[in-house]
Write an enzyme that holds these catalytic residues in place. Structure first.
Site, PDB file in Angstrom:
ATOM      1  CE  LYS A  97      25.729 -51.918 -28.543  1.00  0.00           C
ATOM      2  NZ  LYS A  97      26.187 -52.811 -29.607  1.00  0.00           N
ATOM      3  N   GLY A 216      34.546 -66.168 -24.057  1.00  0.00           N
ATOM      4  CA  GLY A 216      33.129 -65.843 -24.273  1.00  0.00           C
ATOM      5  C   GLY A 216      32.473 -66.933 -25.102  1.00  0.00           C
ATOM      6  N   GLY A 218      29.044 -66.988 -25.831  1.00  0.00           N
ATOM      7  CA  GLY A 218      27.666 -66.549 -26.068  1.00  0.00           C
ATOM      8  C   GLY A 218      27.379 -66.596 -27.553  1.00  0.00           C
ATOM      9  CG  ASN A 219      24.786 -64.234 -30.999  1.00  0.00           C
ATOM     10  OD1 ASN A 219      25.624 -63.971 -31.849  1.00  0.00           O
ATOM     11  ND2 ASN A 219      23.511 -64.360 -31.296  1.00  0.00           N
ATOM     12  N   GLY A 221      30.836 -65.771 -29.593  1.00  0.00           N
ATOM     13  CA  GLY A 221      31.930 -66.709 -29.352  1.00  0.00           C
ATOM     14  C   GLY A 221      31.608 -68.102 -29.867  1.00  0.00           C
TER      15      GLY A 221
HETATM   16  P1  NAD Z   1      26.201 -62.919 -25.079  1.00  0.00           P
HETATM   17  O1  NAD Z   1      25.506 -62.334 -23.920  1.00  0.00           O
HETATM   18  O2  NAD Z   1      25.459 -63.839 -25.999  1.00  0.00           O
HETATM   19  O3  NAD Z   1      27.516 -63.727 -24.607  1.00  0.00           O
HETATM   20  C1  NAD Z   1      28.528 -63.150 -23.845  1.00  0.00           C
HETATM   21  C2  NAD Z   1      29.450 -64.283 -23.372  1.00  0.00           C
HETATM   22  O4  NAD Z   1      30.561 -63.714 -22.694  1.00  0.00           O
HETATM   23  C3  NAD Z   1      28.795 -65.240 -22.387  1.00  0.00           C
HETATM   24  O5  NAD Z   1      29.310 -66.553 -22.601  1.00  0.00           O
HETATM   25  C4  NAD Z   1      29.262 -64.711 -21.029  1.00  0.00           C
HETATM   26  O6  NAD Z   1      29.255 -65.712 -20.016  1.00  0.00           O
HETATM   27  C5  NAD Z   1      30.665 -64.295 -21.386  1.00  0.00           C
HETATM   28  N1  NAD Z   1      31.250 -63.290 -20.511  1.00  0.00           N
HETATM   29  C6  NAD Z   1      30.681 -62.165 -20.035  1.00  0.00           C
HETATM   30  N2  NAD Z   1      31.570 -61.489 -19.265  1.00  0.00           N
HETATM   31  C7  NAD Z   1      32.714 -62.223 -19.269  1.00  0.00           C
HETATM   32  C8  NAD Z   1      33.984 -62.086 -18.670  1.00  0.00           C
HETATM   33  N3  NAD Z   1      34.269 -61.023 -17.917  1.00  0.00           N
HETATM   34  N4  NAD Z   1      34.922 -63.042 -18.906  1.00  0.00           N
HETATM   35  C9  NAD Z   1      34.638 -64.105 -19.703  1.00  0.00           C
HETATM   36  N5  NAD Z   1      33.459 -64.304 -20.283  1.00  0.00           N
HETATM   37  C10 NAD Z   1      32.506 -63.375 -20.065  1.00  0.00           C
HETATM   38  O7  NAD Z   1      26.803 -61.681 -25.887  1.00  0.00           O
HETATM   39  P2  NAD Z   1      27.254 -61.637 -27.400  1.00  0.00           P
HETATM   40  O8  NAD Z   1      26.113 -61.151 -28.221  1.00  0.00           O
HETATM   41  O9  NAD Z   1      27.964 -62.892 -27.746  1.00  0.00           O
HETATM   42  O10 NAD Z   1      28.297 -60.414 -27.351  1.00  0.00           O
HETATM   43  C11 NAD Z   1      29.651 -60.608 -26.967  1.00  0.00           C
HETATM   44  C12 NAD Z   1      30.453 -59.395 -27.398  1.00  0.00           C
HETATM   45  O11 NAD Z   1      30.324 -59.227 -28.830  1.00  0.00           O
HETATM   46  C13 NAD Z   1      30.015 -58.074 -26.792  1.00  0.00           C
HETATM   47  O12 NAD Z   1      31.150 -57.246 -26.642  1.00  0.00           O
HETATM   48  C14 NAD Z   1      29.113 -57.476 -27.869  1.00  0.00           C
HETATM   49  O13 NAD Z   1      29.016 -56.067 -27.794  1.00  0.00           O
HETATM   50  C15 NAD Z   1      29.875 -57.915 -29.098  1.00  0.00           C
HETATM   51  N6  NAD Z   1      29.083 -57.922 -30.316  1.00  0.00           N
HETATM   52  C16 NAD Z   1      27.950 -58.677 -30.396  1.00  0.00           C
HETATM   53  C17 NAD Z   1      27.228 -58.678 -31.589  1.00  0.00           C
HETATM   54  C18 NAD Z   1      26.020 -59.567 -31.764  1.00  0.00           C
HETATM   55  O14 NAD Z   1      25.533 -59.665 -32.906  1.00  0.00           O
HETATM   56  N7  NAD Z   1      25.544 -60.242 -30.757  1.00  0.00           N
HETATM   57  C19 NAD Z   1      27.639 -57.879 -32.665  1.00  0.00           C
HETATM   58  C20 NAD Z   1      28.807 -57.128 -32.548  1.00  0.00           C
HETATM   59  C21 NAD Z   1      29.522 -57.162 -31.363  1.00  0.00           C
END
Ligand code: NAD
Length: 413
Positions: A97, A216, A218-219, A221
């Site tokens: 990571k 969440g 983001g990507n 959620g």
């Molecule tokens: P992202 O940056 O696209 O989205 C994150 C979302 O969470 C945003 O809507 C942000 O506003 C919200 N957020 C952040 N802190 C917050 C809080 N304290 N309370 C409520 N909402 C909050 O990130 P992502 O890629 O969607 O990743 C989200 C999670 O999924 C992370 O833990 C990441 O490690 C995990 N993850 C992501 C991937 C991937 O392919 N992107 C793969 C495996 C795991």
């Protein structure tokens, strides 16, 4: 307690169950390599890390996060989870990571690009298609990966699309990658429900139109919510870091995604009721989906969780102590190392395409993707039923056995 100390407690439990030796415990508790530096961009210094936790099963694999909370403890934990996730999914990778301690809110695109390029300059000797393969994570995306790949190729002097995954399609990325984690989470939930509700079922969750709350947007959620919504689940609440919205009759997720694409945010979406992140977690729903960040369900709020199922789409959203509370309340927790493995499984497909130079069609990619995801959750479920372990413990046991098995075959144990 630090996030990794939390992990150590989980490792200690597995140590007892599997009667692991001191040498095996050392492998599970210590990253193989920690690389730390500072990236200097326009006179500002940003701490940056790349941690290779274990590479017994293959080259390191793991995203790069740009976030103000990035530190060694967090990146080490994320690299540990990547090790388990790749092992559990049965893909030939170890775990790694990376992260930069930075707040990119309101930062201009040029500066973000400079930070991305500086990251690669700093860690060029640590990464590579057979060594350690980066991908996006929080606040990084296909564009960030494109800058990083470009910088990497400039430095090494040749084209290596397999050095980084999560790239734009035009640079060798695949169409299915951007939604893969959320879609994979949906597949894992659907298959777990099928397994739990097989035959005659009187459980509360064995019905149509389950209610869901997603933390969440983001990507991960948003993609999960979209698939759950399109399959008839009722998403009654969703949030981002600024708070959330609630509608007891269910939110129209497709409209919400459109609204966001047009520059809107949750607070400007129609006239739903506002809800705080804490309230969202404690809603009376069938499925709660933490898809934001770590440590959201802790010993302080675990008692108030009312969901029947918690689907961990974020990494590490539930602490060790909270796990025990949820278990005592008979809440079914689908662990992150299975629930969000879709991202890395899809990255593996992208990497394979890049290596053989034969780009599979979307239907071919999805077919293999679904097979890998379904096999993984079936393995976890069967182990959990056979040994009467939680799904988390079952997943950890399968993954750890494989990592240690590979270390043994290499003669490292
Ligand atoms: P992202 O940056 O696209 O989205 C994150 C979302 O969470 C945003 O809507 C942000 O506003 C919200 N957020 C952040 N802190 C917050 C809080 N304290 N309370 C409520 N909402 C909050 O990130 P992502 O890629 O969607 O990743 C989200 C999670 O999924 C992370 O833990 C990441 O490690 C995990 N993850 C992501 C991937 C991937 O392919 N992107 C793969 C495996 C795991």
């Amino acid at each position: 307690m630090s996030i990794f100390e939390d992990n150590e407690k989980r490792i200690d439990e597995i140590t007892e169950l599997l009667k692991l030796s001191d040498a095996e415990i050392r492998i599970l508790k210590n990253p193989k390599k920690i690389n730390e530096t500072e990236l200097e961009v326009n006179g500002v210094k940003y701490p940056a890390l790349r941690i290779l936790f274990n590479d017994a099963l293959g080259p390191g694999k793991g995203g790069i996060r740009f976030h103000p909370n990035v530190d060694k403890d967090e990146v080490k934990s994320l690299a540990f989870w990547m090790t388990l996730k790749c092992s559990l999914a049965g893909i030939p990778y170890g775990g790694a990571k990376g992260g930069v301690k930075i707040n990119i809110d309101n930062m201009d695109k040029k500066t973000i690009e400079q930070v991305a390029r500086a990251y690669i300059k700093a860690f060029v000797n640590e990464i590579g298609p057979n060594k350690d393969i980066p991908a996006p994570d929080m606040n990084t995306n296909a564009q960030t990966m494109a800058w990083m790949l470009d910088e990497y190729e400039k430095i090494i002097g040749e084209k290596r699309p397999d050095a980084i995954t999560g790239k734009p399609i035009i640079l060798g990325g695949i169409e299915t990658r951007s939604e893969a984690t959320g879609y994979g989470g949906w597949l894992v939930l659907k298959e777990t429900l099928r397994l739990l509700c097989y035959g005659k079922c009187e459980k509360n969750i064995c019905k149509d139109k389950l209610t869901v709350a997603v933390q969440g947007f983001g990507n991960v959620g948003h993609a999960f919510a979209k698939h759950a919504y399109e399959n008839g689940f009722k998403i009654i609440a969703i949030s981002d870091s600024h708070g959330g919205i609630y509608d007891k009759d269910g939110l129209n997720i497709n409209k919400l995604i459109e609204h966001k694409k047009n520059g809107g945010n949750l607070s400007t979406f129609e006239s739903q009721q506002k809800i705080s992140n804490q309230e969202l977690l404690e809603l009376n729903v069938d499925v709660l989906v933490p898809a934001a960040t770590e440590n959201q369900i802790t010993k302080d709020n675990a008692d108030n969780i009312k969901a029947e199922i918690v689907l961990e789409l974020a990494n590490g959203p539930v602490t060790y102590e909270a796990d025990r509370i949820l278990e005592s309340k008979k809440i079914i927790l689908i662990p992150d190392i299975a629930a969000n493995a879709g991202g890395v499984v899809s990255s593996y497909q992208e990497w394979t395409n890049n290596r053989i130079g034969n780009y599979l069609r979307k239907d071919e990619l999805l077919r293999t993707f679904e097979q890998i995801m379904n096999k993984m959750i079936n393995d976890v479920y069967i182990e959990s039923v056979a040994k009467k372990f939680s799904l988390r413990k079952a997943g950890y046991i399968i993954a750890i056995r494989k990592v240690l098995g590979a270390e043994k075959m290499r003669g490292n144990l």
